[in-house]
Design a protein around this motif. Sequence first.
Motif, PDB file in Angstrom:
ATOM      1  N   ASP A  66     -56.113  53.746 -36.286  1.00  0.00           N
ATOM      2  CA  ASP A  66     -57.128  52.698 -36.284  1.00  0.00           C
ATOM      3  C   ASP A  66     -57.415  52.309 -34.833  1.00  0.00           C
ATOM      4  N   LYS A 117     -64.891  53.317 -40.794  1.00  0.00           N
ATOM      5  CA  LYS A 117     -64.334  52.815 -42.045  1.00  0.00           C
ATOM      6  C   LYS A 117     -65.462  52.152 -42.836  1.00  0.00           C
ATOM      7  N   PRO A 118     -65.471  52.261 -44.139  1.00  0.00           N
ATOM      8  CA  PRO A 118     -64.605  53.113 -44.967  1.00  0.00           C
ATOM      9  C   PRO A 118     -65.056  54.581 -44.859  1.00  0.00           C
TER      10      PRO A 118
END
Length: 255
Positions: A66, A117-118
């Motif tokens: 992330d 994301k997603p």
Amino acid sequence: MGNINKHIVIVDDDKLVLSSLTMQINSFVKSNYLITTAESAEEAIEVIKEIRNSDPNSVFPLIITDYQMGEMNGSEMLIYLNKDYPETKKILLTGQADLEGIKMAIENVELFRYMQKPWEKNDLQITINEALGLYYKEKQLEEEAKANFKLIKNLEIVNHFSILIQESNTIEDVAWSVCENAIVHLEYEDCIIYLIDKDNPNYLYQAAALGNKNPKKRLILGPLKIKIGDGIVGGVAKSGVAELIPDTSKDKRYI
């Protein structure tokens, strides 16, 4: 890559995202990968260090992280790890349009891809398969380059030896030239060449010897004669079959 442990590292500070990524990746990568997870950049760095310390042969083909996490973001972590793992393919996940952070990763670590994301599961699967495929392709090319370099180096050494032999005037001169250049070019610690004694064909004599045991150039200290059939050297001379002895001190034939 044999029995080498191969780790895919996943980093995200959201446990639900981390769990989802792990489940999806486990569903489409081969079982010979170990999925390693961390909830922060700092934890990931520490976990990777611990794995490498306990298993120095382990490899990290892929890191998925992330971007937005605690004190150290994903880009900063990838840049930090890139010093030790430049070959690892790196994928950056981001839920925010942080172009500067993405640009920083692209410029400093050759980011394989960033994904919003997603993500779509199929897109994730294709991306991971491509990343792993590229990792092993580059490893294969690296090994081939090393093999080619070694081959060229060996050919150069053979050519060098050939020239030396042609320029030598006597068989003893050939023996000494081979000894000297084996030390220099092949990085041998010692090199000893035995020839058949013309006056007594049942024995070998040291025609040249150089190294730690005999450091003086072209002067043999305490030259040996070995009966053909005795010891390692005499045994090889009798059989005519070359042998590679890992540790001569453990061979009962050693004289």
